[in-house]
Design a protein around this motif. Sequence first.
Motif, PDB file in Angstrom:
ATOM      1  N   GLY A  21       0.979  -1.375  -0.150  1.00 34.74           N
ATOM      2  CA  GLY A  21      -0.237  -0.046  -0.264  1.00 34.74           C
ATOM      3  C   GLY A  21       0.714   1.200   0.326  1.00 34.74           C
ATOM      4  N   GLU A  22       0.210   2.327  -0.070  1.00 32.50           N
ATOM      5  CA  GLU A  22       0.964   3.319  -0.069  1.00 32.50           C
ATOM      6  C   GLU A  22       1.758   3.917   1.327  1.00 32.50           C
ATOM      7  N   LYS A  23       0.967   3.750   2.162  1.00 33.38           N
ATOM      8  CA  LYS A  23       1.626   4.198   3.610  1.00 33.38           C
ATOM      9  C   LYS A  23       3.352   3.010   3.314  1.00 33.38           C
ATOM     10  N   PRO A  24       3.186   2.245   3.108  1.00 39.39           N
ATOM     11  CA  PRO A  24       4.082   1.366   3.009  1.00 39.39           C
ATOM     12  C   PRO A  24       5.453   1.715   2.294  1.00 39.39           C
ATOM     13  N   SER A  25       4.879   1.619   1.401  1.00 44.34           N
ATOM     14  CA  SER A  25       5.975   2.644  -0.063  1.00 44.34           C
ATOM     15  C   SER A  25       5.934   3.800   0.896  1.00 44.34           C
ATOM     16  N   LEU A  26       5.737   4.846   1.523  1.00 44.08           N
ATOM     17  CA  LEU A  26       5.951   5.539   1.856  1.00 44.08           C
ATOM     18  C   LEU A  26       7.528   5.518   3.028  1.00 44.08           C
ATOM     19  N   LEU A  27       6.680   4.853   3.650  1.00 46.89           N
ATOM     20  CA  LEU A  27       7.746   4.167   5.189  1.00 46.89           C
ATOM     21  C   LEU A  27       8.845   3.882   4.505  1.00 46.89           C
ATOM     22  N   ARG A  28       9.150   3.381   3.613  1.00 44.46           N
ATOM     23  CA  ARG A  28      10.391   2.607   2.689  1.00 44.46           C
ATOM     24  C   ARG A  28      11.291   3.441   2.274  1.00 44.46           C
ATOM     25  N   GLU A  29      10.525   4.340   1.233  1.00 43.09           N
ATOM     26  CA  GLU A  29      11.465   5.831   0.912  1.00 43.09           C
ATOM     27  C   GLU A  29      11.821   6.939   2.447  1.00 43.09           C
ATOM     28  N   LEU A  30      10.692   7.664   3.486  1.00 43.68           N
ATOM     29  CA  LEU A  30      11.346   7.696   4.576  1.00 43.68           C
ATOM     30  C   LEU A  30      12.261   7.147   5.829  1.00 43.68           C
ATOM     31  N   PHE A  31      12.693   5.589   5.633  1.00 41.51           N
ATOM     32  CA  PHE A  31      13.450   5.130   6.426  1.00 41.51           C
ATOM     33  C   PHE A  31      13.511   4.212   6.196  1.00 41.51           C
ATOM     34  N   PRO A  32      15.022   4.530   4.616  1.00 43.14           N
ATOM     35  CA  PRO A  32      15.118   3.175   3.847  1.00 43.14           C
ATOM     36  C   PRO A  32      16.678   2.981   4.990  1.00 43.14           C
ATOM     37  N   GLN A  33      17.171   3.503   5.873  1.00 42.83           N
ATOM     38  CA  GLN A  33      17.749   2.558   6.820  1.00 42.83           C
ATOM     39  C   GLN A  33      17.254   1.478   7.800  1.00 42.83           C
ATOM     40  N   ASN A  34      16.094   1.799   8.578  1.00 41.61           N
ATOM     41  CA  ASN A  34      15.738   0.987   8.870  1.00 41.61           C
ATOM     42  C   ASN A  34      15.360  -0.334   8.645  1.00 41.61           C
ATOM     43  N   ARG A  35      15.024  -1.447   9.912  1.00 37.58           N
ATOM     44  CA  ARG A  35      14.564  -2.817   9.354  1.00 37.58           C
ATOM     45  C   ARG A  35      13.055  -2.396   9.211  1.00 37.58           C
TER      46      ARG A  35
END
Length: 191
Positions: A21-35
């Motif tokens: 979904g859109e929020k998971p995609s945004l999370l991946r963009e915002l927090f690329p260094q986090n697991r």
Amino acid sequence: MGHFNNRSIVYLHGYGSSSKGEKPSLLRELFPQNRLLIPDLPLDPLACMNLCEDTLKTASNDTIIVGASLGGFYAYYLAAKYKKDCLLINPVYQPALEAKKLLEAETNLEKKKIILNAANMYLSYRSNLNSLSHPKNCFVALGKKDTIIDPEVSSLHFADAYVKMYEDDHYMLKSFAGIMKEFEDYLEERF
């Protein structure tokens, strides 16, 4: 953003959504260094809770749980049970009532059976919450324009949490990056 000091983030999506979904995609963009741990949640609450708990077992001890809509209910429950920090975005606070609304609208007999079973399981989880302490660090983001979950009523169910209203709808896509930043700031103030 400071990336939550590299803490793991578990994201629990809402009904009808997915890890894509859109929020998971945004999370991946915002927090690329986090697991990031973003499971695809099944409709059945028992299977969903088992998957969520298994996901938490693979995460680090300082994992943050983020949940949206129905995922917000699961996030709150798990944060209370496992003493985790959590962010709830327009969380469902009475999932059995929401399941009843779905049941009335559903025409597929198999889905109706699943939803009816889900409603009964939600009542069980909701009663179990009464025996748990509220999560210590719980941030609740509510959209003033939400037409699915009443933000004013929702805020009353999370009296022990930090609640903030946003000029957004149920999906909170417009405000999502800002919410994540404010949640991060909120947690930093507590450490």
